[in-house]
Motif scaffolding. Structure first.
Motif, short mmCIF file in Angstrom:
data_model
loop_
_atom_site.label_atom_id
_atom_site.label_comp_id
_atom_site.label_asym_id
_atom_site.label_seq_id
_atom_site.Cartn_x
_atom_site.Cartn_y
_atom_site.Cartn_z
N LYS A 47 0.83 -1.21 0.00
CA LYS A 47 0.00 0.00 0.00
C LYS A 47 0.86 1.25 0.00
O LYS A 47 0.55 2.23 -0.70
N ARG A 101 9.90 6.75 -7.16
CA ARG A 101 8.88 5.87 -7.73
C ARG A 101 9.49 4.54 -8.18
O ARG A 101 8.91 3.48 -7.98
N GLU A 145 2.39 1.68 -3.48
CA GLU A 145 1.40 2.20 -4.42
C GLU A 145 1.15 3.69 -4.20
O GLU A 145 0.96 4.45 -5.16
N SER A 146 1.18 4.12 -2.95
CA SER A 146 0.93 5.54 -2.66
C SER A 146 2.07 6.40 -3.20
O SER A 146 1.84 7.53 -3.66
N ILE A 198 3.96 5.65 -5.82
CA ILE A 198 3.82 5.63 -7.29
C ILE A 198 2.73 6.60 -7.74
O ILE A 198 2.92 7.37 -8.70
N GLU A 199 1.61 6.61 -7.03
CA GLU A 199 0.50 7.49 -7.39
C GLU A 199 0.85 8.96 -7.12
O GLU A 199 0.51 9.85 -7.92
N ALA A 200 1.54 9.23 -6.01
CA ALA A 200 1.84 10.61 -5.62
C ALA A 200 2.83 11.28 -6.56
O ALA A 200 2.94 12.52 -6.56
N ASP A 201 3.55 10.51 -7.35
CA ASP A 201 4.51 11.11 -8.28
C ASP A 201 3.83 12.05 -9.27
O ASP A 201 4.46 12.96 -9.81
N LYS A 202 2.55 11.85 -9.50
CA LYS A 202 1.81 12.72 -10.43
C LYS A 202 1.80 14.16 -9.95
O LYS A 202 1.78 15.09 -10.76
N GLU A 203 1.82 14.37 -8.63
CA GLU A 203 1.80 15.73 -8.09
C GLU A 203 3.11 16.45 -8.40
O GLU A 203 3.11 17.64 -8.74
N LYS A 233 8.52 0.80 -7.02
CA LYS A 233 8.13 -0.25 -7.96
C LYS A 233 8.88 -1.56 -7.68
O LYS A 233 8.31 -2.65 -7.86
#
Length: 229
Positions: free
Chosen positions: A40, A98, A43-44, A46-51, A102
């Protein structure tokens, strides 16, 4: 008009500091995910890299707009141009965090890190956190002397990277090829994370003094070429 311009320059600096905070948080959480096999958390990250990606895009758009409208010169021009370069380094630092996450996700539910090198990976994560936190302070204060001290933190990371690599090739490795590849990649991710922070520090020195070390620039270009291969 000029007051608004300098407010925009302050915004660029503030966004760069925020990017250091996000990159530091990402690498801290990625290290925990890697060591603990926490899917978890991985995954957080990896997702937060968008910011971080969004902040870089916003900063670059603002910088281009300022160049077009204000035609800055001297220190103001350096702030806009180096800000764009620094945002690229900081965005790449987020990418490297990230990548670490991964690896953690790939080996879930196990930890990707063998027990006998956990201490080294933990130290690499701690050095990464320290260097990016200092990077944010350097940007905020435009502190040339503090910027120069980041080299010592990078030296500490390089030494840990050598320690890790030596362990992988010393003939006592017993964890198989897959784990060796994982740790080779992870070690490189931490090393490059620190290198990008040092690159940001070099740009702060240039911003304040107007002087750029040609030898350092050549070394950074070689590092970037190596990273792309």
């Amino acid at each position: 008009m000029r007051d608004a311009f300098h407010e925009d320059l302050d915004t660029i600096s503030e966004q760069l500091v925020e990017m250091t905070r996000l990159a530091g948080s990402a690498m801290s959480r990625a290290t925990t995910a890697l060591l603990d096999g926490d899917i978890k958390l991985a995954e957080s990250v990896i997702e937060a890299d968008k910011e971080l990606d969004r902040l870089r895009e916003d900063l670059d758009a603002m910088s281009i707009d300022l160049l077009a409208r204000q035609q800055p010169v001297a220190t103001d021009l350096r702030m806009v141009v180096t800000g764009m370069r620094m945002s690229a380094d900081l965005e790449r630092m987020g990418d490297l965090a990230r990548h670490v996450a991964k690896v953690a996700r790939l080996r879930y539910p196990d930890s990707a890190v063998p027990a006998d090198i956990r201490a080294t990976i933990l130290q690499m994560g701690q050095v990464a956190e320290r260097i990016v936190a200092k990077c944010g302070q350097v940007i905020a204060a435009k502190d040339v002397e503090a910027a120069k001290t980041l080299e010592r933190d990078d030296d500490a990371m390089d030494e840990l990277h050598r320690t890790l690599f030596s362990h992988l090739i010393d003939g006592t490795w017993k964890h198989g090829t897959e784990a060796a590849v994982d740790m080779t990649l992870v070690g490189r991710y931490y090393e490059r994370f620190a290198d990008h922070a040092v690159s940001v520090a070099h740009r702060v020195v240039y911003l304040v003094t107007g002087e750029w070390d040609v030898a350092e620039d050549h070394e950074e270009q070689e590092d970037r070429a190596s990273e792309l291969r």
